[in-house]
Design a protein around this motif. Structure first.
Motif, PDB file in Angstrom:
ATOM      1  N   ILE A  53     -15.316  62.822   0.015  1.00 24.90           N
ATOM      2  CA  ILE A  53     -14.507  63.999   0.311  1.00 24.90           C
ATOM      3  C   ILE A  53     -13.737  64.346  -0.950  1.00 24.90           C
ATOM      4  O   ILE A  53     -13.206  63.455  -1.623  1.00 24.90           O
ATOM      5  CB  ILE A  53     -13.543  63.709   1.475  1.00 24.90           C
ATOM      6  N   PRO A  54     -13.690  65.633  -1.347  1.00 27.84           N
ATOM      7  CA  PRO A  54     -12.991  66.006  -2.584  1.00 27.84           C
ATOM      8  C   PRO A  54     -11.590  65.408  -2.654  1.00 27.84           C
ATOM      9  O   PRO A  54     -10.792  65.545  -1.732  1.00 27.84           O
ATOM     10  CB  PRO A  54     -12.942  67.539  -2.499  1.00 27.84           C
ATOM     11  N   GLY A  55     -11.318  64.702  -3.749  1.00 27.60           N
ATOM     12  CA  GLY A  55     -10.014  64.094  -3.932  1.00 27.60           C
ATOM     13  C   GLY A  55      -9.951  62.631  -3.559  1.00 27.60           C
ATOM     14  O   GLY A  55      -9.027  61.917  -3.963  1.00 27.60           O
ATOM     15  N   ASP A  56     -10.932  62.126  -2.769  1.00 28.78           N
ATOM     16  CA  ASP A  56     -10.940  60.717  -2.380  1.00 28.78           C
ATOM     17  C   ASP A  56     -11.470  59.841  -3.514  1.00 28.78           C
ATOM     18  O   ASP A  56     -12.193  60.300  -4.401  1.00 28.78           O
ATOM     19  CB  ASP A  56     -11.810  60.502  -1.139  1.00 28.78           C
ATOM     20  N   ASP A  57     -11.109  58.554  -3.467  1.00 25.33           N
ATOM     21  CA  ASP A  57     -11.570  57.604  -4.475  1.00 25.33           C
ATOM     22  C   ASP A  57     -13.001  57.156  -4.179  1.00 25.33           C
ATOM     23  O   ASP A  57     -13.427  57.117  -3.023  1.00 25.33           O
ATOM     24  CB  ASP A  57     -10.655  56.376  -4.502  1.00 25.33           C
ATOM     25  N   VAL A  58     -13.714  56.796  -5.244  1.00 26.91           N
ATOM     26  CA  VAL A  58     -15.065  56.255  -5.080  1.00 26.91           C
ATOM     27  C   VAL A  58     -14.983  54.757  -4.851  1.00 26.91           C
ATOM     28  O   VAL A  58     -13.988  54.105  -5.193  1.00 26.91           O
ATOM     29  CB  VAL A  58     -15.940  56.559  -6.316  1.00 26.91           C
ATOM     30  N   SER A  59     -16.030  54.194  -4.259  1.00 27.30           N
ATOM     31  CA  SER A  59     -16.115  52.759  -4.014  1.00 27.30           C
ATOM     32  C   SER A  59     -17.589  52.404  -3.858  1.00 27.30           C
ATOM     33  O   SER A  59     -18.440  53.299  -3.767  1.00 27.30           O
ATOM     34  CB  SER A  59     -15.346  52.392  -2.739  1.00 27.30           C
ATOM     35  N   PRO A  60     -17.931  51.118  -3.821  1.00 25.52           N
ATOM     36  CA  PRO A  60     -19.342  50.761  -3.589  1.00 25.52           C
ATOM     37  C   PRO A  60     -19.894  51.363  -2.304  1.00 25.52           C
ATOM     38  O   PRO A  60     -21.085  51.688  -2.218  1.00 25.52           O
ATOM     39  CB  PRO A  60     -19.298  49.231  -3.524  1.00 25.52           C
ATOM     40  N   ASP A  61     -19.033  51.554  -1.308  1.00 23.11           N
ATOM     41  CA  ASP A  61     -19.492  52.097  -0.032  1.00 23.11           C
ATOM     42  C   ASP A  61     -19.806  53.586  -0.079  1.00 23.11           C
ATOM     43  O   ASP A  61     -20.385  54.130   0.860  1.00 23.11           O
ATOM     44  CB  ASP A  61     -18.434  51.849   1.054  1.00 23.11           C
ATOM     45  N   THR A  62     -19.403  54.269  -1.151  1.00 24.13           N
ATOM     46  CA  THR A  62     -19.691  55.705  -1.249  1.00 24.13           C
ATOM     47  C   THR A  62     -20.962  55.986  -2.049  1.00 24.13           C
ATOM     48  O   THR A  62     -21.340  57.144  -2.214  1.00 24.13           O
ATOM     49  CB  THR A  62     -18.514  56.460  -1.891  1.00 24.13           C
ATOM     50  N   LEU A  63     -21.619  54.939  -2.561  1.00 21.73           N
ATOM     51  CA  LEU A  63     -22.847  55.143  -3.324  1.00 21.73           C
ATOM     52  C   LEU A  63     -23.956  55.693  -2.415  1.00 21.73           C
ATOM     53  O   LEU A  63     -24.227  55.149  -1.342  1.00 21.73           O
ATOM     54  CB  LEU A  63     -23.309  53.836  -3.955  1.00 21.73           C
ATOM     55  N   THR A  64     -24.576  56.753  -2.869  1.00 19.43           N
ATOM     56  CA  THR A  64     -25.594  57.446  -2.074  1.00 19.43           C
ATOM     57  C   THR A  64     -26.728  57.895  -2.984  1.00 19.43           C
ATOM     58  O   THR A  64     -26.482  58.448  -4.058  1.00 19.43           O
ATOM     59  CB  THR A  64     -24.995  58.678  -1.375  1.00 19.43           C
ATOM     60  N   TYR A  65     -27.964  57.661  -2.541  1.00 23.40           N
ATOM     61  CA  TYR A  65     -29.102  58.230  -3.262  1.00 23.40           C
ATOM     62  C   TYR A  65     -29.321  59.623  -2.697  1.00 23.40           C
ATOM     63  O   TYR A  65     -29.748  59.794  -1.553  1.00 23.40           O
ATOM     64  CB  TYR A  65     -30.363  57.383  -3.104  1.00 23.40           C
ATOM     65  N   LEU A  66     -29.001  60.630  -3.503  1.00 21.47           N
ATOM     66  CA  LEU A  66     -29.006  62.029  -3.057  1.00 21.47           C
ATOM     67  C   LEU A  66     -30.234  62.749  -3.602  1.00 21.47           C
ATOM     68  O   LEU A  66     -30.495  62.729  -4.809  1.00 21.47           O
ATOM     69  CB  LEU A  66     -27.733  62.735  -3.520  1.00 21.47           C
ATOM     70  N   VAL A  67     -30.962  63.396  -2.709  1.00 20.94           N
ATOM     71  CA  VAL A  67     -32.140  64.184  -3.085  1.00 20.94           C
ATOM     72  C   VAL A  67     -31.895  65.633  -2.663  1.00 20.94           C
ATOM     73  O   VAL A  67     -31.589  65.897  -1.496  1.00 20.94           O
ATOM     74  CB  VAL A  67     -33.419  63.659  -2.395  1.00 20.94           C
ATOM     75  N   ILE A  68     -31.980  66.539  -3.600  1.00 24.74           N
ATOM     76  CA  ILE A  68     -31.885  67.974  -3.295  1.00 24.74           C
ATOM     77  C   ILE A  68     -33.311  68.516  -3.204  1.00 24.74           C
ATOM     78  O   ILE A  68     -34.083  68.389  -4.144  1.00 24.74           O
ATOM     79  CB  ILE A  68     -31.099  68.744  -4.378  1.00 24.74           C
ATOM     80  N   ALA A  69     -33.656  69.080  -2.059  1.00 30.49           N
ATOM     81  CA  ALA A  69     -35.054  69.464  -1.813  1.00 30.49           C
ATOM     82  C   ALA A  69     -35.140  70.855  -1.206  1.00 30.49           C
ATOM     83  O   ALA A  69     -34.124  71.475  -0.861  1.00 30.49           O
ATOM     84  CB  ALA A  69     -35.707  68.434  -0.890  1.00 30.49           C
ATOM     85  N   GLN A  70     -36.374  71.333  -1.058  1.00 31.79           N
ATOM     86  CA  GLN A  70     -36.636  72.634  -0.445  1.00 31.79           C
ATOM     87  C   GLN A  70     -36.785  72.464   1.064  1.00 31.79           C
ATOM     88  O   GLN A  70     -37.624  71.688   1.516  1.00 31.79           O
ATOM     89  CB  GLN A  70     -37.917  73.243  -1.028  1.00 31.79           C
ATOM     90  N   TRP A  71     -35.974  73.152   1.838  1.00 31.59           N
ATOM     91  CA  TRP A  71     -36.028  73.083   3.307  1.00 31.59           C
ATOM     92  C   TRP A  71     -36.504  74.421   3.850  1.00 31.59           C
ATOM     93  O   TRP A  71     -35.957  75.466   3.515  1.00 31.59           O
ATOM     94  CB  TRP A  71     -34.646  72.753   3.861  1.00 31.59           C
ATOM     95  N   PHE A  72     -37.546  74.376   4.689  1.00 24.65           N
ATOM     96  CA  PHE A  72     -38.092  75.613   5.241  1.00 24.65           C
ATOM     97  C   PHE A  72     -38.021  75.654   6.766  1.00 24.65           C
ATOM     98  O   PHE A  72     -38.197  76.710   7.359  1.00 24.65           O
ATOM     99  CB  PHE A  72     -39.542  75.798   4.794  1.00 24.65           C
ATOM    100  N   GLY A  73     -37.794  74.522   7.411  1.00 27.72           N
ATOM    101  CA  GLY A  73     -37.753  74.534   8.865  1.00 27.72           C
ATOM    102  C   GLY A  73     -37.692  73.140   9.440  1.00 27.72           C
ATOM    103  O   GLY A  73     -37.578  72.134   8.727  1.00 27.72           O
ATOM    104  N   GLU A  74     -37.786  73.041  10.773  1.00 27.51           N
ATOM    105  CA  GLU A  74     -37.617  71.769  11.471  1.00 27.51           C
ATOM    106  C   GLU A  74     -38.656  70.740  11.062  1.00 27.51           C
ATOM    107  O   GLU A  74     -38.380  69.540  11.036  1.00 27.51           O
ATOM    108  CB  GLU A  74     -37.673  71.997  12.985  1.00 27.51           C
ATOM    109  N   GLU A  75     -39.850  71.173  10.727  1.00 25.33           N
ATOM    110  CA  GLU A  75     -40.887  70.229  10.315  1.00 25.33           C
ATOM    111  C   GLU A  75     -40.473  69.497   9.039  1.00 25.33           C
ATOM    112  O   GLU A  75     -40.775  68.311   8.863  1.00 25.33           O
ATOM    113  CB  GLU A  75     -42.221  70.955  10.108  1.00 25.33           C
ATOM    114  N   ASP A  76     -39.743  70.206   8.140  1.00 25.89           N
ATOM    115  CA  ASP A  76     -39.233  69.547   6.946  1.00 25.89           C
ATOM    116  C   ASP A  76     -38.226  68.469   7.325  1.00 25.89           C
ATOM    117  O   ASP A  76     -38.209  67.382   6.751  1.00 25.89           O
ATOM    118  CB  ASP A  76     -38.569  70.566   6.011  1.00 25.89           C
ATOM    119  N   THR A  77     -37.374  68.763   8.309  1.00 29.19           N
ATOM    120  CA  THR A  77     -36.388  67.784   8.749  1.00 29.19           C
ATOM    121  C   THR A  77     -37.071  66.522   9.263  1.00 29.19           C
ATOM    122  O   THR A  77     -36.626  65.405   8.999  1.00 29.19           O
ATOM    123  CB  THR A  77     -35.489  68.384   9.852  1.00 29.19           C
ATOM    124  N   ARG A  78     -38.174  66.671   9.987  1.00 37.31           N
ATOM    125  CA  ARG A  78     -38.934  65.523  10.493  1.00 37.31           C
ATOM    126  C   ARG A  78     -39.430  64.656   9.327  1.00 37.31           C
ATOM    127  O   ARG A  78     -39.282  63.428   9.336  1.00 37.31           O
ATOM    128  CB  ARG A  78     -40.119  66.023  11.324  1.00 37.31           C
TER     129      ARG A  78
END
Length: 495
Positions: A113-138
């Motif tokens: 959350i903006p302004g919060d401190d980072v910690s080992p528990d906030t580590l996330t592998y983030l992927v930005i991808a193309q979303w076109f519909g529910e089938e992509d979510t599956r």
């Protein structure tokens, strides 16, 4: 790996009480606020198999609600090298599940959350991808679970979360003021009052709204079309789309009843103080000297530009614009009577004037910016200002940032303009390696620059003392100096 039956994958309705459905038809007339995020891509989150998902977004373990900041982790963390070692396997998993992504948009970050401190528990592998519909979510759901399974095999990555998000939630937006002559301005007081009446029918919103603004919010377009006028409503972190969904519809009914067209409504969770930095479009095409190449330096070396940590005003209508920039002449250390040494940035007085109360671009009869004789700036011009006392510089907290917001805005405009140009050429030369690389570099530099300002890394220091215009030496030479008390972490090279 969990197998998900098609029927079970459908979005479930929330079991918690939702806001009441709207009653169509005339309501009491209705509207106030500031900030932004696109809430139209939010859907109720449903948990299954330790994973949560919504339109445009999937996470393992359960997702945090937006907005979130993405902060690069320290390279010394064991998880960084461990994730790097399985990078090719991660990409293979994503491609196996037909997740459409670019490799530079898949990385290990802290999601907070903006302004919060980072910690080992906030580590996330983030992927930005193309979303076109529910089938992509599956497909994303299955890919996220498989990547998490991979991380669970090693102690260094077992705690790392996985999030796959659509570009609709990652693309940075721009916010600017609505011009004074816009027809909606005259209707705003009546609409604002109506919005507050609507809030009374939605207890969570009534108790949880923080601010209401009318601003222009959107993406900078290649053809320079203006961003849409938007009623932007900021609410507490505890609320989600289920709490404001029908309230938003009532506000849209209100606009229709008042024959107001082309005005959008947006809700966002967050704190008023933690707003995304509002960019401004340059009034002319940026030149090479107006922009910054590569990543912004957190350390500020001698010769760097800086500016006031606020906008300036121009004209009787108080048009907001970026102020002038100054240059850091170097750093000096002063020894106080108690023996303490303290380091300051040195610059000229005229470089800090714009940050002082009373500055305006409004020109007087002589063509120079007019300064009211009763303003605080006029007193500083005449006598200078020291650090202490009831009107001391440090008490007034006259703040600065580096790089300056003028250079920052021009830099972002430059990256977006160059991406648009190269993408047009790419239409004629598909898969051109040089063009693709250049676009990737502009994307990366723009993303880093936006994060620098959005997370407050631009804050540089505050005025400690300045000479004003009339200070003289014993030989009657004019003194033109200002000292800025700085964050020690940002002190750069003195050469």
């Amino acid at each position: 790996m969990a197998q998900i039956p098609g029927e079970a994958f459908k979005y479930a309705e929330a079991t918690t009480p939702a806001s009441p459905e709207p009653t169509p038809g005339p309501q009491q007339s209705p509207i106030t606020r500031r900030r932004f995020q696109d809430d139209s891509v939010f859907s109720p989150v449903t948990a299954k198999y330790g994973c949560t998902y919504q339109d445009h977004r999937v996470g393992v373990p359960p997702l945090q609600l937006l907005p979130l900041s993405s902060i690069s982790p320290d390279d010394s963390l064991p998880a960084v090298s461990a994730v790097r070692a399985v990078k090719s396997q991660i990409h293979h998993i994503l491609r196996d599940h037909r997740v459409e992504f670019d490799e530079y948009d898949a990385e290990l970050v802290h999601r907070v959350i903006p302004g919060d401190d980072v910690s080992p528990d906030t580590l996330t592998y983030l992927v930005i991808a193309q979303w076109f519909g529910e089938e992509d979510t599956r497909r994303w759901f299955l890919a996220a679970e498989e990547i998490k399974d991979l991380f669970r095999k090693e102690d260094d990555t077992a705690h790392v979360k996985v999030e796959i998000s659509g570009w609709q939630l990652a693309r940075a937006k721009t916010m600017s003021i609505v011009e004074h002559g816009h027809p909606f301005i005259a209707a705003w007081p009546r609409i604002r009052q109506g919005i507050q009446e609507i809030f009374k029918g939605y207890p969570k919103v009534e108790q949880g709204w923080n601010s209401i603004d009318v601003v222009r919010i959107g993406y900078l377009s290649e053809n320079a079309e203006p961003m849409p006028v938007t009623i932007s409503i900021l609410v507490d972190w505890e609320l989600d789309e289920r709490d404001w969904r029908y309230c938003k519809m009532q506000i849209q009914f209100l606009l229709q009843e008042n024959a107001i067209e082309d005005v959008e409504v947006s809700f966002e969770r967050g704190d008023v103080e933690a707003g995304i930095f509002p960019l401004k479009e340059p009034t002319r095409a940026p030149t090479a000297s107006d922009r910054i190449f590569g990543k912004y330096d957190y350390k500020v070396p001698m010769g760097s530009d800086f500016g006031a940590n606020k906008d300036s005003t121009y004209g009787t209508q108080n048009v907001r614009q970026n102020g002038p920039t100054g240059t850091i002449g170097g750093y000096i250390e002063l020894r106080y009577a108690d023996g303490e040494w303290k380091k300051y940035a040195v610059t000229n007085y005229h470089c800090v004037r714009e940050a002082i109360e009373g500055f305006s671009y409004e020109s007087g009869p002589d063509g120079h910016p007019e300064v009211s004789a009763e303003s605080f700036l006029a007193k500083v011009d005449a006598k200078g200002i020291g650090p202490r006392g009831p009107n001391g510089a440090l008490i007034r907290n006259i703040a600065f940032e580096s790089p300056s917001r003028r250079k920052h805005d021009s830099t972002i405009h430059y990256h977006r303009d160059m991406k648009a140009r190269r993408k047009k050429v790419l239409e004629r030369q598909p898969n051109h390696a040089g063009l693709l690389k250049a676009i990737d570099e502009h994307e990366a530099d723009e993303r880093d620059a936006l994060q620098f300002f959005d997370t407050g890394m631009n804050n540089f220091g505050r005025l400690a003392l300045s000479s004003g215009f009339k200070a003289r030496t014993k030989e009657n030479h004019r003194i033109d100096i200002a000292l800025i008390e700085i964050d020690p972490a940002r002190v750069g090279d003195n050469m």
